[in-house]
Scaffold this active site. Structure first.
Site, PDB file in Angstrom:
ATOM      1  N   GLY A 219       0.849  -1.194   0.000  1.00 19.97           N
ATOM      2  CA  GLY A 219       0.000   0.000   0.000  1.00 19.97           C
ATOM      3  C   GLY A 219       0.876   1.231   0.000  1.00 19.97           C
ATOM      4  O   GLY A 219       2.034   1.184  -0.430  1.00 19.97           O
ATOM      5  N   SER A 220       0.345   2.317   0.519  1.00 17.26           N
ATOM      6  CA  SER A 220       1.093   3.576   0.461  1.00 17.26           C
ATOM      7  C   SER A 220       2.187   3.611   1.527  1.00 17.26           C
ATOM      8  O   SER A 220       2.112   2.904   2.539  1.00 17.26           O
ATOM      9  CB  SER A 220       0.134   4.748   0.668  1.00 17.26           C
ATOM     10  OG  SER A 220      -0.449   4.625   1.952  1.00 17.26           O
ATOM     11  N   THR A 221       3.163   4.461   1.314  1.00 13.56           N
ATOM     12  CA  THR A 221       4.257   4.597   2.282  1.00 13.56           C
ATOM     13  C   THR A 221       3.720   5.105   3.620  1.00 13.56           C
ATOM     14  O   THR A 221       4.141   4.635   4.680  1.00 13.56           O
ATOM     15  CB  THR A 221       5.339   5.529   1.714  1.00 13.56           C
ATOM     16  OG1 THR A 221       5.891   4.871   0.553  1.00 13.56           O
ATOM     17  CG2 THR A 221       6.452   5.787   2.705  1.00 13.56           C
ATOM     18  N   ALA A 222       2.759   6.023   3.575  1.00 10.50           N
ATOM     19  CA  ALA A 222       2.229   6.569   4.827  1.00 10.50           C
ATOM     20  C   ALA A 222       1.604   5.455   5.673  1.00 10.50           C
ATOM     21  O   ALA A 222       1.871   5.345   6.871  1.00 10.50           O
ATOM     22  CB  ALA A 222       1.191   7.648   4.511  1.00 10.50           C
ATOM     23  N   THR A 223       0.796   4.606   5.038  1.00  9.68           N
ATOM     24  CA  THR A 223       0.174   3.516   5.798  1.00  9.68           C
ATOM     25  C   THR A 223       1.224   2.482   6.196  1.00  9.68           C
ATOM     26  O   THR A 223       1.163   1.934   7.298  1.00  9.68           O
ATOM     27  CB  THR A 223      -0.958   2.850   4.977  1.00  9.68           C
ATOM     28  OG1 THR A 223      -1.795   3.862   4.442  1.00  9.68           O
ATOM     29  CG2 THR A 223      -1.789   1.924   5.833  1.00  9.68           C
ATOM     30  N   GLY A 224       2.181   2.250   5.329  1.00  8.73           N
ATOM     31  CA  GLY A 224       3.253   1.283   5.641  1.00  8.73           C
ATOM     32  C   GLY A 224       3.985   1.661   6.913  1.00  8.73           C
ATOM     33  O   GLY A 224       4.350   0.799   7.720  1.00  8.73           O
ATOM     34  N   GLU A 241       5.668  -3.414   0.844  1.00  8.00           N
ATOM     35  CA  GLU A 241       5.818  -2.978  -0.553  1.00  8.00           C
ATOM     36  C   GLU A 241       5.019  -1.699  -0.689  1.00  8.00           C
ATOM     37  O   GLU A 241       3.794  -1.718  -0.627  1.00  8.00           O
ATOM     38  CB  GLU A 241       5.297  -4.063  -1.510  1.00  8.00           C
ATOM     39  CG  GLU A 241       6.111  -5.343  -1.498  1.00  8.00           C
ATOM     40  CD  GLU A 241       7.549  -5.185  -1.982  1.00  8.00           C
ATOM     41  OE1 GLU A 241       7.890  -4.113  -2.555  1.00  8.00           O
ATOM     42  OE2 GLU A 241       8.354  -6.103  -1.761  1.00  8.00           O
ATOM     43  N   CYS A 275       2.210   0.662  -8.751  1.00  6.23           N
ATOM     44  CA  CYS A 275       3.308   1.179  -7.927  1.00  6.23           C
ATOM     45  C   CYS A 275       4.562   1.362  -8.765  1.00  6.23           C
ATOM     46  O   CYS A 275       5.309   2.312  -8.584  1.00  6.23           O
ATOM     47  CB  CYS A 275       3.572   0.238  -6.767  1.00  6.23           C
ATOM     48  SG  CYS A 275       3.786  -1.474  -7.262  1.00  6.23           S
TER      49      CYS A 275
HETATM   50  P1  NAD Z   1      -3.374   2.447   1.342  1.00  2.00           P
HETATM   51  O1  NAD Z   1      -2.083   2.456   2.074  1.00  2.00           O
HETATM   52  O2  NAD Z   1      -4.335   3.532   1.577  1.00  2.00           O
HETATM   53  O3  NAD Z   1      -4.173   1.094   1.662  1.00  2.00           O
HETATM   54  C1  NAD Z   1      -3.608  -0.172   1.489  1.00  2.00           C
HETATM   55  C2  NAD Z   1      -4.271  -1.153   2.415  1.00  2.00           C
HETATM   56  O4  NAD Z   1      -3.970  -0.814   3.773  1.00  2.00           O
HETATM   57  C3  NAD Z   1      -5.802  -1.178   2.338  1.00  2.00           C
HETATM   58  O5  NAD Z   1      -6.216  -2.536   2.421  1.00  2.00           O
HETATM   59  C4  NAD Z   1      -6.226  -0.427   3.576  1.00  2.00           C
HETATM   60  O6  NAD Z   1      -7.512  -0.774   4.037  1.00  2.00           O
HETATM   61  C5  NAD Z   1      -5.162  -0.830   4.556  1.00  2.00           C
HETATM   62  N1  NAD Z   1      -4.969   0.063   5.698  1.00  2.00           N
HETATM   63  C6  NAD Z   1      -5.402   1.331   5.851  1.00  2.00           C
HETATM   64  N2  NAD Z   1      -4.993   1.813   7.058  1.00  2.00           N
HETATM   65  C7  NAD Z   1      -4.282   0.826   7.647  1.00  2.00           C
HETATM   66  C8  NAD Z   1      -3.570   0.723   8.884  1.00  2.00           C
HETATM   67  N3  NAD Z   1      -3.504   1.736   9.759  1.00  2.00           N
HETATM   68  N4  NAD Z   1      -2.942  -0.434   9.173  1.00  2.00           N
HETATM   69  C9  NAD Z   1      -2.962  -1.457   8.292  1.00  2.00           C
HETATM   70  N5  NAD Z   1      -3.614  -1.424   7.112  1.00  2.00           N
HETATM   71  C10 NAD Z   1      -4.266  -0.283   6.794  1.00  2.00           C
HETATM   72  O7  NAD Z   1      -2.965   2.311  -0.184  1.00  2.00           O
HETATM   73  P2  NAD Z   1      -3.931   2.310  -1.449  1.00  2.00           P
HETATM   74  O8  NAD Z   1      -4.411   3.701  -1.634  1.00  2.00           O
HETATM   75  O9  NAD Z   1      -4.928   1.204  -1.327  1.00  2.00           O
HETATM   76  O10 NAD Z   1      -2.902   1.908  -2.612  1.00  2.00           O
HETATM   77  C11 NAD Z   1      -2.156   2.830  -3.302  1.00  2.00           C
HETATM   78  C12 NAD Z   1      -0.720   2.861  -2.796  1.00  2.00           C
HETATM   79  O11 NAD Z   1      -0.183   1.547  -2.758  1.00  2.00           O
HETATM   80  C13 NAD Z   1       0.212   3.631  -3.709  1.00  2.00           C
HETATM   81  O12 NAD Z   1       1.093   4.421  -2.939  1.00  2.00           O
HETATM   82  C14 NAD Z   1       0.997   2.547  -4.447  1.00  2.00           C
HETATM   83  O13 NAD Z   1       2.235   2.944  -4.920  1.00  2.00           O
HETATM   84  C15 NAD Z   1       1.096   1.514  -3.377  1.00  2.00           C
HETATM   85  N6  NAD Z   1       1.330   0.189  -3.977  1.00  2.00           N
HETATM   86  C16 NAD Z   1       2.557  -0.375  -3.823  1.00  2.00           C
HETATM   87  C17 NAD Z   1       2.838  -1.585  -4.431  1.00  2.00           C
HETATM   88  C18 NAD Z   1       4.180  -2.235  -4.269  1.00  2.00           C
HETATM   89  O14 NAD Z   1       4.293  -3.424  -4.510  1.00  2.00           O
HETATM   90  N7  NAD Z   1       5.210  -1.519  -3.874  1.00  2.00           N
HETATM   91  C19 NAD Z   1       1.858  -2.228  -5.178  1.00  2.00           C
HETATM   92  C20 NAD Z   1       0.616  -1.617  -5.318  1.00  2.00           C
HETATM   93  C21 NAD Z   1       0.368  -0.405  -4.702  1.00  2.00           C
END
Ligand code: NAD
Length: 467
Positions: A219-224, A241, A275
């Site tokens: 997911g996003s870096t902020a959530t990661g 990732e 991504c």
């Molecule tokens: P996001 O971080 O908003 O959400 C990703 C997942 O995390 C969702 O299932 C969400 O419900 C969950 N989530 C939300 N808050 C959480 C928390 N506090 N703890 C744990 N999980 C939580 O990302 P998004 O908007 O769904 O996806 C877009 C982002 O993902 C982009 O930045 C993209 O680059 C990145 N991405 C990275 C890869 C990679 O392999 N590097 C692949 C696809 C997408």
């Protein structure tokens, strides 16, 4: 697709809550998805914990066989999965079909792999072996851009190495993941695979739970970063990732017509929501105008629309929030550069914007220095190669990147200086189950895919015998 259920402890159950699933091509709700409560999330973790001792002792070939059976089911339901994917995610049908195919192929790769113990030392004093042991309960969390492939790429390596798993898709794309739940229910013992959904509110609960041994998050870096924080209390194993802002560097010796199409595909696949999409393109001043024009022509020729319509190449943004962000980036492009293709919003409903090419823009613009995750490509002029390498590396991200040249040695010398997990030469965006996938800097932690990625789902354990 119409009767979706959660998979908890081997049972397909209704959610204690529900959520509307919107088709981004129509903006209309096309079905209701069950959503788990905290109580159901707790049950999923408890059942995964209970299933672990027996599953971890199940012979490897049995675990491999079951994962292959899941791959069989993905294949036999490929059309239905692809159609559901178009409806929930928005991508064109041929891209959805490819995602389904890829998912099957990744599962078969994981199912074919075994991490055999290794002999580290064997001499007159010691015999030392290293073994790979499963970790326990794994939580997989996926985003909405490639929900099926990314979600299953957490399940496959987890279960084949003897872990049990809870998978949670993003709230806006639960459908195909839940369809997989119904397939897995017929194959795996109760508790080995659990699939639950949320309203963006169960992630922290799952990743902070003391009974969870590992989190694999995309997911996003902020959530990661939040995931890393909540995993810290019990030092859970982590694979992250995250986001990317991949630069493409075009050297001054390319055949523009030959590479423009590949650059376009690497940037605009899945409506730019990948991504590892090419998100900023640096072109040498000697070929800048020619490249801008070639990419603008391709953008103008692109068929945009509902992914279910024949011939469509680019669908809508996946959700309203991402659509609003894309509109903001489009205005930033208009303000900071010159839009030479696209830059418009079709009159029909859906979260559509036309593929947009922005030229005469520089690194100071947030369209260049942030991840846009939208079908908008900024093209930046450069004159010196050392300087452009520095500019490409001047980012908190380091996921992918590409170098384009007719001289592979020259391109390789540049590629070696790019700080990212992957650098492609004369292509962009290629990945596969046998290729290690990882992010440098704030693009991630750890590795996915390949033997190395599978090993991240295990604990290395050394047995040392004195002779
Ligand atoms: P996001 O971080 O908003 O959400 C990703 C997942 O995390 C969702 O299932 C969400 O419900 C969950 N989530 C939300 N808050 C959480 C928390 N506090 N703890 C744990 N999980 C939580 O990302 P998004 O908007 O769904 O996806 C877009 C982002 O993902 C982009 O930045 C993209 O680059 C990145 N991405 C990275 C890869 C990679 O392999 N590097 C692949 C696809 C997408």
């Amino acid at each position: 697709m119409s009767d979706l259920k959660l998979l908890i402890n081997g049972n397909l159950v209704s959610g204690e809550r529900q959520i509307d699933v919107v088709n981004p091509a129509t903006e209309k709700v096309f079905l209701q998805s069950p959503v788990a409560s905290i109580r159901q999330a707790e049950l999923a973790i408890a059942s995964a914990k209970e299933a672990f001792p027996s599953w971890s002792q199940t012979p490897l070939n049995e675990r491999q066989k079951k994962l292959n059976l899941l791959a069989d089911k993905i294949r036999s339901n490929a059309n239905e999965l692809a159609t559901a994917l178009v409806k929930e995610q928005g991508k064109p049908l041929q891209e959805a079909a490819a995602e389904v195919l890829y998912t099957e192929a990744f599962m078969r790769y994981f199912a074919s792999h075994s991490l055999k113990s290794e002999l580290v030392q064997d001499d007159e004093d010691y015999q030392i072996e290293m073994h790979y042991k499963p970790l326990g309960v794994v939580v997989g969390i996926a985003p909405w851009n490639l929900p099926l492939l990314i979600g299953l790429n957490k399940v496959g390596p987890a279960v084949v190495t003897g872990n049990t798993v809870i998978l949670k898709p993003a709230p806006s794309t639960p459908v195909t993941t839940l369809m997989i739940g119904a397939m897995a229910q017929e194959i795996f013992p109760p508790g080995v695979i659990n699939i639950i959904t949320d309203k963006n509110d169960l992630g922290a609960y799952l990743t902070g739970h003391p009974d969870v041994a590992k989190v694999s998050f995309t997911g996003s870096t902020a959530t990661g970063k939040k995931v890393a924080q909540s995993a810290l209390s019990s030092l859970k194993r982590l694979t992250l990732e995250l986001g990317g802002n991949d630069a493409g560097i075009v050297l001054d010796d390319v055949d523009v017509t030959a590479v423009a199409e590949k650059i376009f595909a690497g940037s605009f696949m899945n409506c730019g929501q990948v991504c590892i999409a090419l998100k900023r393109l640096y072109v040498h001043e000697s070929q800048y105008d020619e490249m801008c024009n070639a990419l603008a022509d391709l953008a103008e020729q692109t068929d945009v629309g509902d992914g279910m319509r024949n011939g469509v190449q680019i669908g809508p943004l996946q959700n309203e929030m991402q659509y609003r962000k894309a509109l903001d980036f489009m205005e930033i492009g208009r303000r900071d550069g010159n839009i030479i293709a696209g830059g418009t919003v079709p009159e029909y409903p859906g979260f559509f914007i036309t593929p947009t090419i922005v030229r005469d823009i520089d690194d100071a613009s947030v369209l260049v220095n942030q991840e846009q995750f939208a079908p908008i490509l900024p093209i930046i002029k450069y004159s010196e190669i050392d300087e452009v390498i520095q500019r490409a590396n001047h980012s908190e991200y380091g996921l992918g990147g590409s170098v384009w040249s007719s001289n592979i040695d020259r391109a390789k010398a540049v590629a070696a200086k790019i700080d990212s997990g992957t650098v492609w030469i004369n292509h962009h965006l290629h990945f596969g189950p046998n290729i290690p996938f990882c992010g440098a800097k704030e693009s991630g932690l750890g590795v996915e895919f390949s033997r190395e990625g599978i090993a991240e789902f295990t604990q290395r354990s050394v047995i040392s015998v004195a002779k």
